[in-house]
Each structure stands twice: as structure tokens, then as C-alpha cells.
Scaffold this motif. Structure first.
Motif, short mmCIF file in Angstrom:
data_model
loop_
_atom_site.label_atom_id
_atom_site.label_comp_id
_atom_site.label_asym_id
_atom_site.label_seq_id
_atom_site.Cartn_x
_atom_site.Cartn_y
_atom_site.Cartn_z
N GLU A 147 -12.89 8.23 29.08
CA GLU A 147 -11.27 7.68 29.36
C GLU A 147 -11.24 6.37 28.83
OE1 GLU A 147 -7.64 7.58 32.36
OE2 GLU A 147 -9.02 9.17 32.54
N VAL A 148 -10.64 6.22 27.55
CA VAL A 148 -10.46 5.01 27.00
C VAL A 148 -8.91 4.63 26.65
CG1 VAL A 148 -10.93 3.35 24.86
CG2 VAL A 148 -12.57 5.59 25.57
N GLY A 149 -8.35 3.82 27.33
CA GLY A 149 -7.02 3.30 27.23
C GLY A 149 -6.01 4.45 27.65
N GLY A 150 -6.57 5.25 28.63
CA GLY A 150 -5.81 6.23 29.15
C GLY A 150 -5.74 7.47 28.46
N VAL A 151 -6.54 7.63 27.09
CA VAL A 151 -6.90 9.07 26.49
C VAL A 151 -8.31 9.44 26.95
CG1 VAL A 151 -7.42 9.93 24.15
CG2 VAL A 151 -5.60 7.87 24.40
N ARG A 152 -8.23 10.87 27.52
CA ARG A 152 -9.61 11.39 27.74
C ARG A 152 -9.93 12.27 26.61
NH1 ARG A 152 -13.30 11.39 31.65
NH2 ARG A 152 -14.02 13.45 32.29
#
Length: 237
Positions: free
Chosen positions: A72-77
Motif C-alpha cells: 500500500e503506497v500513498g493509500g493505493v493498494r
């Protein structure tokens, strides 16, 4: 007579209910909960990451297979597939290798943010990019570009660990001679095992570069291989 033997030595299969599912789930779990145990700087642009399982058990795999790593990077899974570079004989951890790419969403996160002790989720090993003894013979040619070396490292490490007699020749294309992943280990393996050989091909060589230069093309393949009667594996960016 057969019925009498079965009655004497048979058992109630109902007592085995659920056992097959437990075995399948152990060998091919839907999701692996992994812990980063070690991170090593392989080259200026690449790191190898060793992953152990929270449960203490990692399912087996074939050399050349991959796992999907979920982050999960910057709220993106999202997820990315990474070939397992470690040998199947190494049951304590999986090793993956990550190379930096321009604007790499997941790779930059793994290279810059990940640290030992962090947890990751991944799929079970998967993929058909592996050696099949029934079809592929004992003479293999590997053509790798950049981080595409990782599945071949698994295959070559396994061959070295088991002292397999398969003949393997690696043609490894890299942009920069100073950014060759696993170079020292490739030299060590090929020095110890005469049936495993490799060539480095540098596409943007410095003036001091003394090895093969340019790109891997048909004339180069014909020049470096003793025969074209081989099973060819190709992996690259």
C-alpha cells in the motif's frame, strides 16, 4: 480374496476428511504473511530482499517461479510480480531483487522505505517459467536483461546446490558494467561448476570495458553458444 485383504487392511476414509485441504493449503496458501529479514545493496540501483514467513513455513516452488507482492503506497493498494531469486533448496526464506526504474511506483517504495522487520503480503509461488525435465533436455540457454537475471539465479543456484549436470549458459545483457546484479556470485558459481557458464554483454560500455559490447543478437548468440540445439529461456524488462 481381494475383498478379504481390503477388509483386513483398509481404513475409514471419513477419518481423513479435511486432511487433503490442510495439505493443499500448506503447499499453496492463498496468501503469505511475510517479514523482511534482510536487505542487501547488490548494485547502485538494485537491492535483494530476503523474506521469511510469519508462520515459519514457506511453500515449495520451482526455480523460475514468482510471487506477487502486495503493498500500500500513498493509500493505493497494488501488487507487483517478483521472481524468486533464491534456490528452491533454501527453505528458510524467499529472496527477491528489486531494481530502481524511473518513476517506479512500487519499486521506489520497496527500495527507499522498506526495512528489516517490516511486513509484506504476497501470493504463493506461481508461473510456468521453470525447467521441465520431461521436455527441456539437459542443455539450456538463458538470455537475461537487467533485473531479468533473477529467475536464472534461482535455476543456477539450484543446479550448484544439487550439483546437477544440466549444461547452462547465461547471456546477460546490462546497460552499465558497474551495475551488474549478482556478478560476484555468478563468477563464483561458474568457477566451481564447469557445466555452468556465462557472458556479460554491456550495451553502453565505458572506454575501459574489455568484455562483450552491444546488444544480445543472433550473431552473438551463435558465436557464444556451442550449439543452438538447446532450450532457450528469456527474461528481461
Amino acid at each position: 480374496k481381494d475383498s478379504a485383504i481390503l477388509e483386513k487392511y483398509g481404513f475409514d476414509y471419513q477419518t481423513k476428511k479435511g486432511e487433503v485441504k490442510r495439505i493443499v493449503d500448506a503447499l499453496h496458501p492463498a496468501r503469505l504473511n511475510l517479514i523482511v529479514s534482510e536487505i542487501n545493496q547488490e548494485t547502485p540501483s538494485a537491492k535483494s530482499i530476503k523474506l521469511v514467513c510469519e508462520s515459519g513455513y514457506l511453500p515449495p516452488f520451482q526455480a523460475g517461479q514468482y510471487i506477487n507482492v502486495f503493498v500500500e503506497v500513498g493509500g493505493v493498494r497494488t501488487s507487483r510480480p517478483y521472481s524468486i531469486a533464491s534456490s528452491p533448496t533454501q527453505t528458510g526464506y524467499y529472496e527477491i531483487t528489486v531494481r530502481r526504474v524511473e518513476d517506479g511506483f512500487v519499486s521506489n517504495y520497496l527500495l527507499d522505505e522498506l526495512k528489516p522487520g517490516d511486513k509484506l503480503s504476497a501470493s504463493s509461488p506461481a508461473g510456468t517459467f521453470h525447467y521441465n525435465p520431461l521436455m527441456h533436455g539437459d542443455s539450456l540457454a538463458f538470455i537475461a536483461g537487467g533485473s531479468g537475471i533473477t529467475p536464472f539465479m534461482s535455476m543456477m543456484r539450484e543446479a550448484a546446490d544439487k550439483n546437477l549436470k544440466r549444461r547452462m549458459h547465461l547471456l546477460y545483457g546490462c546497460k552499465d558494467e558497474n551495475d551488474v546484479i549478482y556478478r560476484s556470485e555468478l563468477d563464483r558459481i561458474t568457477a566451481a561448476h564447469r557445466n555452468i557458464t556465462w557472458d556479460l554483454v554491456v550495451s553502453e560500455p565505458a572506454a575501459s570495458c574489455k568484455g562483450l559490447k552491444g546488444f544480445i543478437n543472433a550473431p552473438l548468440i551463435q558465436e557464444r553458444l556451442d550449439s543452438l540445439e538447446k532450450m532457450f529461456f528469456l527474461c528481461g524488462p
